[in-house]
Design a protein around this motif. Structure first.
Motif, short mmCIF file in Angstrom:
data_model
loop_
_atom_site.label_atom_id
_atom_site.label_comp_id
_atom_site.label_asym_id
_atom_site.label_seq_id
_atom_site.Cartn_x
_atom_site.Cartn_y
_atom_site.Cartn_z
N VAL A 50 0.81 -1.22 0.00
CA VAL A 50 0.00 0.00 0.00
C VAL A 50 0.85 1.27 0.00
O VAL A 50 0.65 2.16 -0.83
N LYS A 51 1.75 1.39 0.96
CA LYS A 51 2.64 2.55 1.09
C LYS A 51 1.90 3.88 1.00
O LYS A 51 2.31 4.79 0.27
N SER A 52 0.81 4.00 1.75
CA SER A 52 0.03 5.23 1.71
C SER A 52 -0.82 5.37 2.97
O SER A 52 -0.88 4.46 3.78
N ILE A 53 -1.47 6.51 3.08
CA ILE A 53 -2.37 6.78 4.21
C ILE A 53 -3.72 7.19 3.63
O ILE A 53 -3.80 8.11 2.82
N TYR A 54 -4.76 6.48 4.05
CA TYR A 54 -6.12 6.73 3.58
C TYR A 54 -7.00 7.14 4.75
O TYR A 54 -6.88 6.60 5.84
N ARG A 55 -7.90 8.07 4.51
CA ARG A 55 -8.87 8.46 5.52
C ARG A 55 -10.27 8.21 4.98
O ARG A 55 -10.54 8.45 3.80
N PHE A 56 -11.13 7.71 5.85
CA PHE A 56 -12.52 7.45 5.50
C PHE A 56 -13.41 8.23 6.44
O PHE A 56 -13.36 8.02 7.65
N LYS A 57 -14.22 9.11 5.88
CA LYS A 57 -15.23 9.84 6.65
C LYS A 57 -16.56 9.17 6.31
O LYS A 57 -17.01 9.20 5.18
N ILE A 58 -17.16 8.58 7.33
CA ILE A 58 -18.35 7.77 7.11
C ILE A 58 -19.51 8.32 7.94
O ILE A 58 -19.38 8.52 9.14
N LYS A 59 -20.61 8.56 7.26
CA LYS A 59 -21.81 9.08 7.93
C LYS A 59 -22.80 7.93 8.10
O LYS A 59 -23.11 7.22 7.14
N GLY A 85 -4.54 11.69 13.68
CA GLY A 85 -3.82 10.71 12.90
C GLY A 85 -2.99 11.40 11.85
O GLY A 85 -3.07 12.61 11.66
N PRO A 86 -2.19 10.62 11.14
CA PRO A 86 -1.34 11.21 10.12
C PRO A 86 -2.17 11.79 8.97
O PRO A 86 -3.31 11.40 8.76
N THR A 87 -1.57 12.71 8.25
CA THR A 87 -2.25 13.35 7.13
C THR A 87 -2.43 12.34 6.00
O THR A 87 -1.46 11.73 5.54
N PRO A 88 -3.67 12.17 5.53
CA PRO A 88 -3.91 11.19 4.46
C PRO A 88 -3.51 11.71 3.09
O PRO A 88 -3.47 12.92 2.85
N VAL A 89 -3.24 10.78 2.19
CA VAL A 89 -2.98 11.10 0.79
C VAL A 89 -4.31 11.27 0.05
O VAL A 89 -4.43 12.05 -0.86
N VAL A 90 -5.31 10.53 0.51
CA VAL A 90 -6.64 10.61 -0.09
C VAL A 90 -7.68 10.40 1.02
O VAL A 90 -7.46 9.63 1.95
N LYS A 119 -17.36 10.57 -2.30
CA LYS A 119 -16.56 11.76 -2.59
C LYS A 119 -15.10 11.40 -2.33
O LYS A 119 -14.79 10.68 -1.38
N ILE A 120 -14.23 11.92 -3.19
CA ILE A 120 -12.81 11.65 -3.06
C ILE A 120 -12.06 12.97 -3.06
O ILE A 120 -12.26 13.80 -3.95
N ALA A 121 -11.23 13.16 -2.04
CA ALA A 121 -10.38 14.35 -1.97
C ALA A 121 -8.93 13.88 -1.87
O ALA A 121 -8.61 13.02 -1.06
N GLY A 122 -8.10 14.42 -2.72
CA GLY A 122 -6.69 14.03 -2.70
C GLY A 122 -6.31 13.30 -3.97
O GLY A 122 -6.86 13.54 -5.04
N SER A 123 -5.40 12.37 -3.84
CA SER A 123 -4.81 11.66 -4.98
C SER A 123 -5.76 10.63 -5.57
O SER A 123 -6.04 9.60 -4.96
N ILE A 124 -6.23 10.91 -6.78
CA ILE A 124 -7.10 9.96 -7.48
C ILE A 124 -6.31 8.68 -7.80
O ILE A 124 -6.85 7.57 -7.73
N ALA A 125 -5.04 8.83 -8.12
CA ALA A 125 -4.21 7.65 -8.41
C ALA A 125 -4.17 6.71 -7.21
O ALA A 125 -4.27 5.48 -7.36
N GLN A 126 -4.02 7.25 -6.00
CA GLN A 126 -4.00 6.42 -4.80
C GLN A 126 -5.39 5.83 -4.52
O GLN A 126 -5.50 4.72 -4.01
N ALA A 127 -6.44 6.55 -4.87
CA ALA A 127 -7.80 6.02 -4.70
C ALA A 127 -8.00 4.81 -5.60
O ALA A 127 -8.54 3.78 -5.17
#
Length: 145
Positions: A50-59, A85-90, A119-127
């Motif tokens: 993976v080598k990345s950081i992802y954040r999920f905001k879930i309602k 938490g750490p800053t996400p890439v997406v 909704k996606i914010a950040g790196s589409i490639a990482q998404a």
């Protein structure tokens, strides 16, 4: 920090009060718990993939928002519940009901994005990379639920 147990899986979380949002308020906590179990078993390999950081905001259906951060950038990886938490890439923003449909393959993330359900914010490639990894590990996750 307080560790919360979900299906014998541990997810780091900040201390919560009685009126705070808790992971158990969301169906998604089951999937993140299973992902944490996979990370606990094979974290270094997962981080290497993976080598990345992802954040999920879930309602959820009650309008509460839960935030999960998947830190798979260094070490053995971990999942953190809460705004810290750490800053996400997406960052993905989605309804709780849709998470299960993503995991089971009933809902294609690309369709959900164009329908406004994701909704996606950040790196589409990482998404896109995360979608590919999810497909690769889908059967493993489903077999454990």
């Amino acid at each position: 920090m307080v560790s919360l147990s979900s299906k014998k899986n541990l997810i780091e979380a900040r201390a919560v009060t009685a009126d705070s949002v808790k992971p158990e308020d969301f169906e998604a906590h089951i999937y993140f718990g299973e992902l944490q179990r996979m990370i606990d078993e094979d974290g270094e390999d997962y981080v290497n993939q993976v080598k990345s950081i992802y954040r999920f905001k879930i309602k959820n259906k009650n309008g509460k928002e839960g935030i999960w951060t998947v830190d798979a950038k260094s070490g053995k990886g971990k999942i953190i519940f809460g705004p810290d938490g750490p800053t996400p890439v997406v960052t993905f923003t989605v309804n709780d009901e849709d998470i299960g449909d993503f995991v089971t393959g009933k809902l294609d993330p690309q369709k959900a994005y164009f329908q406004g359900r994701l909704k996606i914010a950040g790196s589409i490639a990482q998404a896109i990379r995360l979608k590919d990894l999810a497909i690769k590990h889908k059967n493993t996750i489903l077999s454990k639920l």
